[in-house]
Design a protein around this motif. Structure first.
Motif, mmCIF file in Angstrom:
data_model
loop_
_atom_site.group_PDB
_atom_site.id
_atom_site.type_symbol
_atom_site.label_atom_id
_atom_site.label_comp_id
_atom_site.label_asym_id
_atom_site.label_seq_id
_atom_site.Cartn_x
_atom_site.Cartn_y
_atom_site.Cartn_z
ATOM 1 N N HIS B 62 5.447 -24.106 -28.478
ATOM 2 C CA HIS B 62 4.026 -23.921 -28.809
ATOM 3 C C HIS B 62 3.357 -25.166 -29.379
ATOM 4 O O HIS B 62 2.191 -25.431 -29.142
ATOM 5 C CB HIS B 62 3.871 -22.756 -29.790
ATOM 6 N N HIS B 108 8.983 -18.452 -21.714
ATOM 7 C CA HIS B 108 8.941 -17.481 -20.612
ATOM 8 C C HIS B 108 9.178 -18.126 -19.252
ATOM 9 O O HIS B 108 9.242 -17.445 -18.235
ATOM 10 C CB HIS B 108 7.613 -16.726 -20.605
ATOM 11 N N ASP B 127 6.335 -13.249 -29.060
ATOM 12 C CA ASP B 127 5.250 -13.822 -28.268
ATOM 13 C C ASP B 127 4.798 -12.770 -27.275
ATOM 14 O O ASP B 127 5.615 -12.183 -26.568
ATOM 15 C CB ASP B 127 5.760 -15.052 -27.524
ATOM 16 N N HIS B 129 3.399 -12.768 -24.430
ATOM 17 C CA HIS B 129 3.587 -12.940 -22.984
ATOM 18 C C HIS B 129 5.029 -12.767 -22.527
ATOM 19 O O HIS B 129 5.371 -13.088 -21.383
ATOM 20 C CB HIS B 129 2.985 -14.261 -22.528
ATOM 21 N N ASN B 422 -3.985 -17.874 -19.789
ATOM 22 C CA ASN B 422 -4.168 -16.426 -19.789
ATOM 23 C C ASN B 422 -5.212 -15.900 -20.762
ATOM 24 O O ASN B 422 -5.514 -14.725 -20.778
ATOM 25 C CB ASN B 422 -2.824 -15.770 -20.102
ATOM 26 N N ARG B 428 -9.789 -20.589 -28.338
ATOM 27 C CA ARG B 428 -8.383 -20.569 -27.946
ATOM 28 C C ARG B 428 -7.897 -21.978 -27.563
ATOM 29 O O ARG B 428 -6.804 -22.389 -27.908
ATOM 30 C CB ARG B 428 -8.193 -19.616 -26.771
HETATM 31 S S1 SF4 Z 1 0.643 -17.845 -23.498
HETATM 32 FE FE1 SF4 Z 1 2.484 -18.844 -22.776
HETATM 33 S S2 SF4 Z 1 1.950 -20.985 -22.571
HETATM 34 FE FE2 SF4 Z 1 0.371 -19.996 -23.784
HETATM 35 S S3 SF4 Z 1 0.995 -20.285 -25.881
HETATM 36 FE FE3 SF4 Z 1 1.831 -18.318 -25.292
HETATM 37 S S4 SF4 Z 1 3.899 -18.783 -24.507
HETATM 38 FE FE4 SF4 Z 1 2.772 -20.699 -24.610
#
Ligand code: SF4
Lengths: 197, 464
Positions: B62, B108, B127, B129, B422, B428
């Protein structure tokens, strides 16, 4: 975790829908190594401008409103799984968040930190906002045992849901981890018969 | 009565049920530097060890810079968090792919890439995602730090079973329309809260035709409609993707695994709590106009009036857009291609194919951030780096980067960024940043044109 029984307090209204965790605590403040101090940056970008001066319009900068209950619009806490959002809310001094809808992970995170998410109907939520608008000193009572949220002056009481397990945890000040650790034998037994690839 | 795939897997992982909650066993836990330090502190406070360190994998993603990763991290707070992760992993013997490691990358991306993510598993990470991993037919979801601590301590979580929803997408996608458009389309129809309380299974011929990378994009963004996670039943595409990866089962175990994985489907008479249906031909390239991923529309559409979308007025003010506007022809200053949504090799290949021989518009800065070291290496091996360089696109080192702007990769206040990530929440990508979510191809086309364009028209022109 502290035991939760009753909260009797004035409330702070943020009648905005879909408040996401990036608004509750922006990512750039997630770099701490402890759970403390996040309250200072709660709603940071709504609370302070780009020169770090307080934005007078924002409710947290308005002395008229205060208390340990936060009332917010529909779908509160959507977005990221960051528990920092719950820590920021708790660290700031809120014990209860009221909305007509909560995002799943936020709800779990709040409960794991002794903060009670109180979900009431859309119409009930409107009444709560109206009550605060009419009188910023309006008192609300949150009763975990009875699962009620009451506007004290009018006596209007709204029922809210909470699972039996979480209710037990909150009222006794238990964590999930206490429950899990008491089940380690079962976990080891499960592992021994699990087939994995 | 038959069972859904979700229920089959959930049932297979229940250790114990009491007080109406399930103790759910977790097969694989991923951790990163931002949501884990307080969890390790919790273990220390209780004086307990990590229960199953080998079922955890750590990576710093991150916070990390995306240039000069071989040098110490400049920003002191980010450096401290990454350092803390290294210390905790060493102390508790948790496997880690550190910065610069050949397998380092976004959490991921590296799970699937190394064959760690497999059908039938339960997978969690601090997290949201984490839902990405569901593309392999696993139950994968994001958790908070208290739950990270619980998983470290017991390899289990206390859960209430979510409801199930099946979303069926039949038909074929038109040219210029990708899996990112499918999911943005679905979220725009079901709204940013529409999936709350559900675990979603995606099905239908349009899903079956997708590659694993494309399926991951869909499961990744499932969280953006509030759902806990998304999953897709494993099939030959899944098996082919896993086969030969470093942690895939081999030889005899492989045959046993396949035999088991083939049973991982929802029974034909299984009943879902909710069903939704979409037709692939109704989906066009998508763009978002507001400040949550549900505020999206086809590129040919106009921003809907405020009474149709909740909270849209505040969003439009932030974006400086107006109801009735089309986004076609809107000037952008930044293009971000990367993140766990669209930072895989397939995404980079698509973009490279399109931009080969073209050049970015002068006023646009383009950042391509691969999802992992392996994606980066693969891109270089295939010469994509040269294509990007010639086009004026900057290829960086792997990390989350401008997806959430925790490192120095931020979009300046008031400027527009078309992004393959995303989330388009306020701030953001940096305080005041304005984000337009889209597919990698839409982003690439905007980079060349300097403004938002309909990639279908560009593709048509290219073929003439
Ligand atoms: S959405 Fe995916 S790329 Fe974005 S901060 Fe979270 S883990 Fe990282």
């Amino acid at each position: 975790m502290q035991k939760f029984t009753k909260v009797i307090s004035t409330a702070v209204p943020i009648p905005i829908e879909e408040i996401d965790t990036d608004q509750i605590i922006p990512a750039r403040f997630l770099k701490a190594l402890t759970r403390e101090g996040f309250g200072a940056n709660l709603f940071r970008d709504w609370r302070y401008d780009h020169q770090d001066k307080p934005i007078p319009d924002f409710v947290l900068n308005n002395d008229t409103y205060g208390g340990s209950i936060l009332v917010a619009g529909n779908n509160f806490g959507c977005g990221s799984s960051r528990e920092h959002a719950a820590w920021a809310i708790g660290d700031y001094g809120f014990k209860v968040v009221v909305s007509s809808f909560f995002a799943d992970i936020f709800k779990a995170n709040a409960l794991n930190n002794g903060i009670l998410p109180v979900q009431i109907g859309q119409d009930e939520l409107r009444q709560v906002f109206e009550a605060i608008e009419k009188n910023a000193a309006e008192i609300f009572e949150v009763d975990l045992e009875q699962q009620t949220f009451t506007i004290v002056s009018s006596g209007a009481a709204f029922q809210f849901e909470i699972g039996a397990y979480k209710k037990m945890c909150l009222s006794k000040g238990y964590d999930d981890i206490d429950f899990l650790l008491s089940n380690v034998d079962r976990i080891i037994a499960f592992e021994s018969k699990q087939e994995i690839y | 009565m038959g069972k859904t795939l979700f229920d089959k897997l959930w049932d297979a992982h229940i250790v114990h049920t009491e007080y109406g909650v399930d103790i759910l066993y977790i097969d694989q836990h991923f951790i990163h530097e931002v949501t884990s330090p307080q969890a390790f502190d919790g273990l220390r406070d209780r004086n307990i060890e990590v229960f199953r360190p080998q079922k955890t994998l750590a990576t710093p993603d991150h916070n990390v810079p995306t240039i000069n990763q071989h040098l110490p991290i400049k920003e002191p707070l980010s450096r401290a968090q990454v350092q803390k992760l290294y210390e905790n992993c060493a102390l508790y013997q948790v496997p880690i792919y550190k910065l610069g490691h050949e397998k380092h990358g976004i959490v991921h991306i590296i799970g699937p890439e190394n064959g760690i993510t497999k059908p039938g598993m339960t997978i969690v990470c601090g997290d949201s995602h984490t839902s990405t991993h569901g593309a392999f037919g696993s139950i994968a979801f994001g958790i908070g730090t208290s739950q990270v601590e619980q998983t470290l301590a017991t390899q289990c979580l206390v859960m209430t079973r979510p409801k199930t929803m099946r979303i069926t997408i039949d038909g074929h996608l038109s040219k210029g329309v990708y899996s990112k458009d499918i999911i943005l389309h679905i979220i725009s129809k079901l709204t940013a809260a529409g999936g709350t309380g559900y675990f979603i299974e995606y099905a239908g011929s349009a899903i079956e035709e997708l590659s694993m990378e494309a399926r991951m994009t869909i499961c990744n963004m499932t969280i953006e409609m509030g759902a806990r996670g998304g999953m897709i039943a494993p099939d030959q595409t899944t098996f082919d993707y896993i086969s030969g990866r470093s942690q895939a089962p081999n030889d005899e175990l492989w045959d046993q695994a396949i035999a088991y994985w083939k049973t991982l489907v929802s029974d034909s008479d299984a009943i879902f709590d909710r069903e939704e249906f979409f037709d692939a031909k109704d989906i066009s390239p998508m763009v978002t106009y507001g400040t949550n991923p549900g505020m999206g529309m086809g590129i040919g559409d106009r921003i809907p009036p405020s009474h149709e979308v909740s909270n849209v007025e505040k969003s439009l003010k932030y974006m400086d857009f107006h109801a009735g506007d089309s986004l076609k022809g809107k000037k952008i200053q930044h293009v971000f291609i990367g993140s766990c949504t669209n930072g895989r090799i397939e995404d980079l290949r698509l973009v490279a194919d399109y931009v080969r021989g073209k050049k970015r518009a002068n006023h646009v800065q383009v950042m391509i951030v691969p999802g992992s070291k392996q994606v980066e290496q693969q891109a270089i091996q295939e010469g994509l780096d040269k294509v990007f360089e010639a086009a004026g696109f900057q290829l960086r080192e792997p990390g989350c980067s401008a997806c959430l702007g925790m490192n120095e990769d931020k979009v300046p206040k008031g400027e527009y960024c078309i992004s393959t990530s995303n989330r388009n929440f306020e701030g953001r990508q940096g305080p005041g940043a304005r984000t337009i979510l889209a597919s990698p191809m839409m982003a690439a086309a905007a980079a060349i044109a300097g403004e938002i364009v309909d990639v279908r028209q560009q593709l048509l022109a290219q073929h003439k």
